[in-house]
Scaffold this motif. Structure first.
Motif, short mmCIF file in Angstrom:
data_model
loop_
_atom_site.label_atom_id
_atom_site.label_comp_id
_atom_site.label_asym_id
_atom_site.label_seq_id
_atom_site.Cartn_x
_atom_site.Cartn_y
_atom_site.Cartn_z
N CYS A 199 -73.07 59.24 -30.27
CA CYS A 199 -73.59 57.99 -29.01
C CYS A 199 -73.21 56.62 -30.26
O CYS A 199 -75.33 56.44 -30.63
N ALA A 214 -74.02 53.66 -27.79
CA ALA A 214 -73.74 52.83 -26.58
C ALA A 214 -75.28 52.30 -26.31
O ALA A 214 -75.98 52.79 -27.12
N GLU A 215 -75.27 51.73 -25.31
CA GLU A 215 -76.82 50.99 -24.99
C GLU A 215 -77.83 51.86 -24.87
O GLU A 215 -78.20 51.18 -25.34
N ALA A 216 -78.01 52.02 -23.93
CA ALA A 216 -79.04 53.57 -23.87
C ALA A 216 -79.31 53.99 -25.03
O ALA A 216 -80.76 53.72 -25.50
N CYS A 217 -78.05 54.33 -25.88
CA CYS A 217 -79.14 55.05 -27.05
C CYS A 217 -79.53 53.92 -27.83
O CYS A 217 -79.71 54.47 -29.41
N CYS A 261 -71.23 56.65 -24.66
CA CYS A 261 -71.93 57.85 -23.54
C CYS A 261 -71.62 58.89 -23.75
O CYS A 261 -70.33 58.99 -23.94
N LEU A 262 -72.49 59.89 -23.35
CA LEU A 262 -72.13 60.70 -23.71
C LEU A 262 -72.85 62.18 -22.30
O LEU A 262 -73.09 63.22 -22.54
N GLY A 263 -72.91 60.74 -21.30
CA GLY A 263 -74.27 61.58 -20.33
C GLY A 263 -75.70 61.74 -20.29
O GLY A 263 -76.24 63.17 -19.57
N GLN A 264 -75.99 61.31 -21.89
CA GLN A 264 -76.91 61.67 -21.57
C GLN A 264 -78.26 60.60 -22.49
O GLN A 264 -79.64 60.34 -23.38
N CYS A 265 -78.16 60.07 -22.02
CA CYS A 265 -78.81 58.29 -21.34
C CYS A 265 -80.20 58.12 -21.23
O CYS A 265 -80.72 57.40 -22.26
N ALA A 279 -78.36 60.34 -28.60
CA ALA A 279 -77.16 62.08 -28.58
C ALA A 279 -76.09 62.29 -29.44
O ALA A 279 -75.81 60.57 -29.14
S1 FES Z 1 -75.76 55.10 -23.51
FE1 FES Z 1 -75.73 57.53 -25.17
S2 FES Z 1 -75.60 59.24 -24.00
FE2 FES Z 1 -75.76 57.41 -22.69
#
Ligand code: FES
Length: 173
Positions: free
Chosen positions: A96, A98-101, A137-141, A146
């Motif tokens: 992942c 995406a932003e949170a990761c 995003c893998l839904g584990q933000c 993730a």
């Molecule tokens: S941002 Fe990585 S799992 Fe949602």
């Protein structure tokens, strides 16, 4: 050591195999989805899910089925990095980005993954064991970084944990 699988998704139906064995599957997917609005993307997703990539033979079938040119189908495939034009490795590693990761170190993890696998994103290791892909995003933000290895999603993946997971997968029967 914590390599516990936190989420398992349904197994994909079939390993990659060349046409013409898959020709009927491609034709079936086209038949089921060609009436959908914006049918090209649902068809391409269906073909990649079934076969593992979009074979050149499928491009012609899709073009014929949607009454568009091969170039048009090819343009969509190359626009979206998600679609593969060659068979993937035996296991796909999706990291992942995406932003949170990103906030918890996925960039460093990505660099580590490329070094330890010896390949870049959208590439396959020399032994054909792993294909490395970026996903968003893998839904584990809340528990990043993730990573999805095959059908298994893993959370809080450090470089050391990634090494353990990959090595375990490599030595699995
Ligand atoms: S941002 Fe990585 S799992 Fe949602």
């Amino acid at each position: 050591m914590n390599t516990q699988v936190i989420h398992r998704v349904p197994r994909k139906p079939a390993p990659p195999s060349p046409l013409p064995d898959d020709r009927r599957a491609v034709e079936s997917i086209i038949g089921e989805r060609k009436a959908l609005p914006g049918a090209m993307l649902p068809i391409l997703h269906g073909v990649q899910e079934k076969i593992g990539y979009i074979p050149p033979e499928a491009v012609q079938l899709i073009a014929d089925g949607l009454n568009v040119s091969r170039a048009e189908v090819h343009g969509v495939i190359t626009y979206y990095h998600f679609f593969r034009q060659t068979p993937p490795g035996r296991t796909v590693v999706q990291l992942c980005r995406a932003e949170a990761c990103q906030a918890v170190g996925c960039d460093a993890l990505a660099d580590h993954a490329k070094t330890m696998l010896g390949c870049d994103f959208h590439e396959t290791t020399a032994d054909g064991a792993f294909t490395l892909e970026a996903v968003y995003c893998l839904g584990q933000c809340a528990t990043g970084p993730a990573v999805m290895i095959g059908d298994d999603i893993h959370a809080r993946v450090s470089p050391a944990k990634l090494d353990r997971l990959i090595n375990a997968k490599r030595s699995a029967p």
